[in-house]
Design a protein around this motif. Structure first.
Motif, short mmCIF file in Angstrom:
data_model
loop_
_atom_site.label_atom_id
_atom_site.label_comp_id
_atom_site.label_asym_id
_atom_site.label_seq_id
_atom_site.Cartn_x
_atom_site.Cartn_y
_atom_site.Cartn_z
N LEU A 136 0.84 -1.20 0.00
CA LEU A 136 0.00 0.00 0.00
C LEU A 136 0.87 1.25 0.00
O LEU A 136 0.61 2.21 -0.75
CB LEU A 136 -0.92 0.00 1.22
CG LEU A 136 -1.81 1.23 1.40
CD1 LEU A 136 -2.73 1.43 0.20
CD2 LEU A 136 -2.61 1.13 2.70
N ALA A 137 1.92 1.24 0.81
CA ALA A 137 2.85 2.38 0.86
C ALA A 137 3.46 2.62 -0.51
O ALA A 137 3.60 3.77 -0.97
CB ALA A 137 3.93 2.12 1.90
N LYS A 138 3.84 1.53 -1.17
CA LYS A 138 4.46 1.63 -2.49
C LYS A 138 3.51 2.27 -3.50
O LYS A 138 3.88 3.17 -4.26
CB LYS A 138 4.88 0.24 -2.94
CG LYS A 138 5.45 0.16 -4.34
CD LYS A 138 5.81 -1.28 -4.67
CE LYS A 138 6.33 -1.42 -6.09
NZ LYS A 138 6.67 -2.81 -6.42
N LEU A 140 0.80 4.08 -2.88
CA LEU A 140 0.34 5.42 -2.51
C LEU A 140 1.40 6.50 -2.72
O LEU A 140 1.09 7.62 -3.12
CB LEU A 140 -0.11 5.45 -1.05
CG LEU A 140 -1.49 4.87 -0.72
CD1 LEU A 140 -1.70 4.86 0.79
CD2 LEU A 140 -2.58 5.71 -1.39
N PHE A 141 2.69 6.14 -2.45
CA PHE A 141 3.67 7.22 -2.33
C PHE A 141 4.91 7.13 -3.21
O PHE A 141 5.57 8.14 -3.40
CB PHE A 141 4.11 7.34 -0.86
CG PHE A 141 2.98 7.67 0.06
CD1 PHE A 141 2.38 8.91 0.02
CD2 PHE A 141 2.48 6.73 0.94
CE1 PHE A 141 1.31 9.22 0.86
CE2 PHE A 141 1.42 7.02 1.78
CZ PHE A 141 0.83 8.27 1.74
N HIS A 142 5.28 5.98 -3.75
CA HIS A 142 6.45 6.05 -4.62
C HIS A 142 6.41 5.14 -5.83
O HIS A 142 7.35 5.09 -6.61
CB HIS A 142 7.76 5.85 -3.83
CG HIS A 142 7.96 4.45 -3.30
ND1 HIS A 142 8.29 3.39 -4.09
CD2 HIS A 142 7.88 3.96 -2.04
CE1 HIS A 142 8.43 2.30 -3.35
NE2 HIS A 142 8.17 2.62 -2.10
N GLY A 143 5.36 4.40 -6.05
CA GLY A 143 5.20 3.68 -7.31
C GLY A 143 6.20 2.56 -7.52
O GLY A 143 6.72 1.97 -6.58
N GLU A 144 6.49 2.29 -8.80
CA GLU A 144 7.34 1.17 -9.16
C GLU A 144 8.78 1.39 -8.71
O GLU A 144 9.27 2.52 -8.67
CB GLU A 144 7.29 0.93 -10.66
CG GLU A 144 5.94 0.42 -11.15
CD GLU A 144 5.57 -0.91 -10.52
OE1 GLU A 144 6.45 -1.78 -10.40
OE2 GLU A 144 4.40 -1.07 -10.12
N GLY A 145 9.46 0.28 -8.41
CA GLY A 145 10.84 0.37 -7.96
C GLY A 145 11.82 0.70 -9.07
O GLY A 145 11.58 0.41 -10.24
N SER A 146 12.95 1.28 -8.69
CA SER A 146 13.98 1.64 -9.65
C SER A 146 14.80 0.40 -10.00
O SER A 146 14.91 -0.54 -9.21
CB SER A 146 14.88 2.73 -9.07
OG SER A 146 16.00 2.94 -9.88
#
Length: 778
Positions: A136-138, A140-146
């Motif tokens: 949920l945090a991903k 809501l606040f920073h999307g897909e990983g680098s």
């Protein structure tokens, strides 16, 4: 023999290693703590504070809600998201999520230490370690990983911190609900509510176990596991979810095995601005809301966003009645169109679909339509093309999808056609508009602006205005009753009559003829209106004058400009279905005009009321005048052009059997109504009233030159009345709607005679009803 110094050296070296180990371990722990502190302070990028965590930035669609609590549609750009609470989620759905994504969800506080350690030891080969809170945090606040390993580690750190903060901010139930609400299931299915409606045509609380398992399975990757493109993969993933549920004791092995053998049973129900129920009404509502937003800013002075702010618009539309109206339109228009095509074959009508136009006139009409088209506007103003270039483009065949009736239902045909030919093709289709309203409250219950919003977007309820024909006559009669205290039983000569030129500003004598060409004797007003006798209407117009009639019509809510000439008595004015329904409702509402209402309340996403409608009413005519007018209109359905609503009228006429849908109607209750047919059968109308529902229907071509050749098919009783009849049959069959079958309430101390004893009341049948199929040969 070893010396004491030699014995001490290993011990000293080991102690040194121990010290270095603890120093490095402590430094590592401190470094990790420092990294977490830096991350929490925002050193590696902005972190959400308490207020942001409390109100995450998510785009929420504006929801349009019917009077019976159903979602009619939504306004959104990219995110078709309408959040639901935990209490609206079925337990099977929650269990499926926990069993599949985070089995220890109830035990951890945002980060699963066991899962994390397992992921580190196995380098991720044993499955991920992200908890539901982290996911949920991903989202809501920073999307897909680098893809960069360092950035990915820092993102993971931020994810852990946010997850822990979310656990402190929200309950477990609230986190579950947010997770379901935030996920994109694709195909405009943003969040669980849209997903349940789009993939299964139901609300989340109504999802079955296997449906819940399918949707939870899509969390792994909705692009890969999408039932519209990869049904087999989705089924396998659903079965994995069911296995997880059995593994953790949420279902038995027997249930798992039985459900894994079933198909997905997806019921794809797309939600878009051009699909679904009440599309024309939603088109009107879009304009209404944009005007409201202009005049009603937020408390901080900024403007509301119709597509992102999650407003709730509560409307007067009843989803059941709306569906009945759309069904009636679809069924009748398909049959009527089939007959129109039959009569307009190249052999029967070389200028099809146009009648009474020369080739030069048709070419001019098509050129005018070309210049009004969206294609012309786009090429002219967006692409900057010259007129010559645009005209040439209309002559080049292109690939397109065009509207067609297929097996009685709206459909599409993929074809290659010149744009100019497509304009002519679309003009072959008859159009329609229908509106239904409660006359006491003004609440609009159904709104059908056409047959198919995707291909015919011009709304024929409020935008379109057409000649109203004989449906205007009741306004003349009502004026006469109001001004002269006339009775339905009063008689007038049915003889040729003229209003001399210049009497009301007309430039020449006005001498209307009866449509059946018959004259002689006297007729009661009741019979004259029932049979649309023009000479009697002209006599009444001469007695009261056009200005007086227009004054009444204006009070009845008609905003369209009407010229003050006697010919308006026969319906030469162009009015909308919306105006006509509002005007007729005044008679059903005892002489009180109630402005049509479409929106009752607007709320923000938190339920704060932003708008609440205030009824707009005014007294127009006395209760007695309104009641007498209603009784006059009842005569239309007892002995006039609306007679086919009763019994088995015309049952032996094969033409009517084939074209008039839903017949016989066999209504026995009081119905006040009026048909209308304009010159050359270009427009067909029917206005029908019962005590608590007034409905208007119009049918005609886009151009007045597109019409039936004879009145047998071109009259309002054939083109429009059947839609009203089918709609009302459905409404009466649904007893939950409580549509009245009672008499219209008479005023106390009624002084005007309304019950005429003359046997002639039911003897006059208009000539247009008697025409036979032979009249269609040409």
């Amino acid at each position: 023999m070893a010396t004491k110094k030699q014995e001490a050296e290993p011990t000293t070296n080991f102690s040194k290693y121990i010290r270095w180990f603890w120093m490095l371990f402590t430094a590592g722990v401190l470094a990790v703590v420092f990294i977490f502190l830096l991350a929490s302070w925002g050193a590696f990028g902005e972190m959400p504070d308490h207020t942001v965590l409390e109100n995450p930035r998510t785009n929420l669609a504006t929801e349009i809600i019917s009077s019976d609590g159903q979602t009619l549609g939504k306004f959104y750009f990219n995110d078709n998201r309408t959040p639901v609470g935990y209490e609206d989620l079925p337990q099977d759905l929650v269990n499926a999520l926990i069993a599949t994504e985070d089995a220890r969800f109830e035990q951890h506080s945002g980060v699963d230490a066991i899962g994390t350690l397992r992921a580190v030891v196995k380098l991720g080969s044993g499955g991920g370690a992200s908890t539901i809170s982290q996911q949920l945090a991903k989202q809501l606040f920073h999307g897909e990983g680098s893809k960069n390993i360092v950035e990915r580690i820092l993102q993971k750190v931020k994810e852990w911190i946010i997850a822990i903060r979310l656990e402190r901010q929200y309950t477990k139930e609230e986190i579950i609900a947010q997770y379901f609400n935030i996920y994109d299931f694709l195909n405009n299915a943003d969040g669980i509510r849209s997903a349940a409606r789009i993939y299964f045509g139901k609300e989340p609380k109504d999802l079955t176990l296997k449906e819940s398992a399918m949707l939870v399975g899509m969390f792994k990757n909705s692009a890969l596991y999408n039932p519209l493109r990869n049904a087999e993969g989705v089924k396998n993933r659903r079965n994995t979810v069911l296995s997880q549920m059995e593994k953790y004791g949420y279902i038995t092995e027997t249930v798992k095995d039985s459900l894994q053998k079933t198909e997905l049973d997806v019921k794809y129900t797309p939600e878009s601005h051009r699909e679904g129920i009440a599309t024309y009404f939603r088109g009107y509502l879009d304009s209404f809301m944009k005007e409201w937003i202009k005049d009603n800013p937020k408390p901080d002075g900024t403007k509301w966003n119709l597509y992102n702010d999650g407003l709730k618009i509560y409307t007067t539309i009843d989803s059941r009645m709306q569906q009945y109206a759309e069904d009636a339109v679809q069924k009748h228009m398909a049959k009527l169109q089939k007959e129109f095509f039959h009569q307009n074959t190249p052999d029967r009508n070389p200028t099809a679909p146009f009648l009474d136009l020369s080739k030069e006139e048709i070419d001019a009409l098509l050129r005018n339509s070309m210049r009004q088209s969206e294609r012309w506007r786009h090429m002219k103003y967006d692409l900057g093309k010259s007129n010559k270039e645009i005209e040439e483009s209309f002559q080049k065949p292109i690939q397109m999808s065009v509207f067609a009736w297929k097996e009685g239902k709206p459909s599409e045909i993929d074809t290659i056609m010149k744009p100019i030919d497509s304009i002519r093709y679309y003009k072959t289709f008859l159009r329609t508009g229908m509106m239904s309203m409660d006359p006491q409250t003004g609440h609009v219950k159904a709104w059908v602006g056409g047959m198919n919003y995707r291909h015919f977007q011009y709304d024929m309820v409020k935008q379109g205005k057409r000649q109203v024909g004989s449906t205007f006559k009741p306004f003349v009669y009502a004026t006469a009753v109001d001004q002269l205290h006339l009775s339905p039983c009063d008689e007038f000569p049915n003889t040729p009559f003229c209003i001399e030129k210049d009497k009301y500003g007309n430039i020449e004598d006005w001498c209307p003829k009866n449509s059946d060409g018959k004259y002689g004797g006297n007729l009661t007003l009741k019979n004259a209106l029932a049979n649309s006798v023009n000479t009697v209407t002209a006599r009444l117009m001469d007695k009261v004058g056009p200005e007086t009639v227009i004054e009444l019509v204006d009070k009845l809510g008609v905003d369209s400009e009407i010229p003050p000439v006697p010919s308006i008595a026969l319906g030469t004015a162009d009015l909308s279905v919306y105006e006509m329904v509002g005007a007729y409702s005044t008679f059903a509402n005892k002489g009180v005009y109630t402005k049509p209402v479409m929106v009752t309340t607007i709320e923000d996403k938190n339920g704060t009321i932003l708008y609440q409608f205030k009824p707009e009413t005014r007294d127009v005519v006395g209760e007695e005048t309104a009641y007498v007018t209603v009784k006059l209109l009842e005569g239309v359905t007892r002995g006039g052009s609306g007679t086919r609503l009763r019994g088995n009228w015309g049952v032996n006429n094969q033409v009517y059997k084939e074209v008039i849908t839903g017949y016989p109607y066999e209504f026995e209750n009081p119905i006040a109504g009026k048909t209308g047919t304009t010159q050359n059968q270009s427009d067909g109308w029917f206005m029908g009233m019962v005590p608590n529902l007034v409905t208007g229907v119009w049918v005609g071509g886009e151009d007045r030159s597109v019409h039936f050749r004879t009145i047998t098919y071109g009259q309002g009783a054939t083109m429009a009345l059947p839609i009203w009849g089918m709609y009302m049959k459905s409404c009466y069959a649904d007893e939950t709607l409580n549509i009245s079958k009672a008499d219209f309430e008479a005023p106390e101390n009624l002084s005007i005679r309304v019950d005429c004893d003359s046997p002639a009341d039911n003897d006059n049948v208009i000539q247009e009803e008697k025409e036979t199929p032979d009249d269609l040969e040409f």
